[in-house]
Structures are given as C-alpha cells and as structure tokens.
Design a protein around this motif. Structure first.
Motif, PDB file in Angstrom:
ATOM      1  N   CYS A  84      16.309  39.027   7.470  1.00 25.41           N
ATOM      2  CA  CYS A  84      16.885  39.872   8.527  1.00 25.41           C
ATOM      3  C   CYS A  84      17.697  41.024   7.942  1.00 25.41           C
ATOM      4  CB  CYS A  84      17.760  39.029   9.450  1.00 25.41           C
ATOM      5  SG  CYS A  84      16.844  37.817  10.418  1.00 25.41           S
ATOM      6  N   HIS A  88      17.161  44.954   8.572  1.00 29.90           N
ATOM      7  CA  HIS A  88      18.326  45.723   9.047  1.00 29.90           C
ATOM      8  C   HIS A  88      18.507  46.997   8.231  1.00 29.90           C
ATOM      9  CE1 HIS A  88      22.462  46.914   9.823  1.00 29.90           C
ATOM     10  NE2 HIS A  88      22.756  46.688   8.554  1.00 29.90           N
ATOM     11  N   MET A 173      18.781  43.042  14.064  1.00 25.61           N
ATOM     12  CA  MET A 173      18.550  42.319  12.808  1.00 25.61           C
ATOM     13  C   MET A 173      19.868  41.925  12.148  1.00 25.61           C
ATOM     14  SD  MET A 173      15.368  41.789  12.292  1.00 25.61           S
ATOM     15  CE  MET A 173      15.251  41.510  14.062  1.00 25.61           C
ATOM     16  N   TYR A 177      21.176  38.212  11.179  1.00 27.39           N
ATOM     17  CA  TYR A 177      21.731  38.000   9.842  1.00 27.39           C
ATOM     18  C   TYR A 177      23.073  37.280   9.920  1.00 27.39           C
ATOM     19  CZ  TYR A 177      24.462  39.575   5.732  1.00 27.39           C
ATOM     20  OH  TYR A 177      25.297  39.647   4.639  1.00 27.39           O
TER      21      TYR A 177
END
Length: 301
Positions: A84, A88, A173, A177
């Motif tokens: 993630c 991101h 994202m 995370y």
C-alpha cells in the motif's frame, strides 16, 4: 522502553510533521530541476528511489535496530502495508506533476476520513453523527477543488483533475498502510522491524516501474539525486518513522490531527520557494476539507 516525556512527544510531533511536509517540496524541486518529458516515468523513479534509499539505510543498520520476533501473522500485515505504501507514493508523487502543492497535499491528508470509512466497512466500527457530518463537509471541500480545476482555474498545471484524483488514491492507500501497519505492530512487531519490512517491500514493488515507463535510474543531475536522498532521509526515515514511533505513546487521533498541518506547511513553503499561490477556490476547498477532517476526529461531546 521508557515512555517519553510530554515535551519529547511534542518535539517528536513537530519533527515528524515537518519531515513529512517537506516531501512535496523535494519532489517539486526535483521535477523543476529535471523538467522531464516523461513525467509519469520520472515520478515513479522518484517514488522508487526514495524507498530504495530508505530501505538500504535500514537494512545496513538491521543489527542495531534490535529486530523483534517475526511471525507469519505480523509479517503478512507488514508486507500488505508495504504494498500500500508503494502505491501511495507512486500515485501521490505523480499527482504533484499535474496539480498544485496545495491541492495535492490537502487531498492526500484526507486519510483520517478514509481510515474511518474502511474501519466502518471492514471492522464494523460505528460512525456517529459527528463522523458523518465531518465526512460530508470534507467531501464538499473536495468537490469544490475538483470543480475549480475542471473549469481551468488552475491553469498552470497540465491536468489538475487527474492530479487531484491521484492524490485521493494516494490518501486511500495511505489509509490502508496505516491500518495494516497498526495491525502488524499490535501482532508483536516493534517499530524498527515493521518499517524495515514495509519500506523494503515498497522498494521492491516500485523498483521495476521506472523501466516499464522507459525511465532510467541513471543519468540524472546531481541535484536530482540530492533531492531524492533528502526525501529518503528527511521525509521518510525522519518524518514517517517518527510518526510510526509516536503511535506507541500517542493516540492515532492526535497524530492524524497533527498531520493537518502538512498541507499548511507545504503550501507556505511552496508559495515562498516556487511563488505558487493557490487559487482562492483551492484555498476555500482545502479549508473546508480540513474543517471536515477536524470535525470527524475531534472527541464527540
């Protein structure tokens, strides 16, 4: 580990927020220096290089980091967090080549809203009336920024609507995370082990992307590599890692509220360094988004 004092926590928060906020500036400086024709390729080069440098520094210091015991459960969460994190950075850094620093950093810091929505959908956590009002306010601010950019008000950027959309994907994202990272540390990973795994996985995921977009890791100017190293050390290893460490001692709500200063700091520096004055509609939309996030996060009395 001894709990830090209140002043140490405050100083760490300031250092963490400033470190994270500086990322947009290093990205814009690198882009302006290189002035690449292939903006997407250059963006993924920056994202990959940032994580590669960070991971290499961590791995070379592995023995000094006092790694914790790794189990199948916590490593899965750490790996998911790393994936993630890779998405991101790839989406958010690319957004900065298409839209303003102010719009990008405001939209990417909407992650508290997305964390709340994901927890509601995934973990069945209830949203109270104040949470719903906060989400509605933040979404209204996002619509204002989107409409302003669609109308061509922010004319200095190649595709602001695309840039804003990428920043929102980056926020989602980032939210995943945070959730996966929290689970990994609750399952027994200490901060050092967690960031070593997550940063390394993100670096591995991002490594081939520049090649896929016909961009090399070599043949860039010295200044570009300096900005990449500053991103890795100041923004990643100092900024992100400090905030990851603070989660042990401070409520995630306080961390999320402190991150509302990121677009403020980044926009102020952007205005000074790049003479990048945000359009009034972007400022109004950003203020509404921040108000919505604060409404969502503040204790319900």
């Amino acid at each position: 580990m001894k709990k830090p004092t209140q002043w140490e926590i405050i100083i760490a928060l300031i250092v963490g927020v400033i470190g994270v906020s500086s990322a947009a500036i290093w990205v814009r400086l690198a882009v302006d220096t290189a002035n690449p024709d292939n903006k997407v390729g250059f963006s993924v080069f920056l994202a990959a290089s940032r994580l590669i440098f960070s991971a290499l520094i961590l791995l070379t210091s592995w023995r000094k980091l006092k790694p914790s015991k790794i189990s199948s459960t916590n490593i899965y969460y750490a790996i998911a967090a790393g994936i993630c994190l890779a998405v991101h950075f790839a989406t958010w850094i690319t957004s900065l080549t298409h839209t303003s620093i102010a719009a990008s950093t405001v939209l990417v810091t909407t992650n508290p809203i997305w964390v709340g929505l994901i927890n509601w959908w995934w973990y069945k956590e209830k949203l109270n009336r104040q949470n719903i009002i906060g989400i509605a306010i933040a979404l209204g601010g996002g619509v204002i920024i989107a409409i302003a950019d669609r109308g061509g008000i922010v004319s200095n950027y190649s595709n602001p609507l695309l840039g804003n959309s990428l920043a929102l994907v980056g926020a989602i994202m980032s939210s995943l995370y945070i959730i996966f990272g929290s689970q990994a540390q609750r399952q027994g990973l200490n901060t050092a082990s967690y960031i070593a795994i997550a940063y390394s996985v993100a670096a591995i995921c991002l490594f081939p992307l520049p090649f896929l977009y016909q961009t090399s890791y070599l043949n860039h100017s010295v200044n570009v590599y300096i900005f990449v190293i500053l991103m890795a050390i100041v923004s990643q290893l100092i900024g992100h890692t400090t905030l990851n460490w603070l989660v042990r001692w401070v409520s995630p709500t306080i961390i999320s509220l402190s991150l509302l200063f990121e677009p403020v700091v980044a926009s102020l520096v952007g205005a000074i360094v790049f003479q990048e004055i945000p359009a009034m509609s972007v400022l109004i939309g950003g203020l509404i988004i921040l108000t919505g996030i604060a409404t969502f996060l503040l204790p319900n009395k």
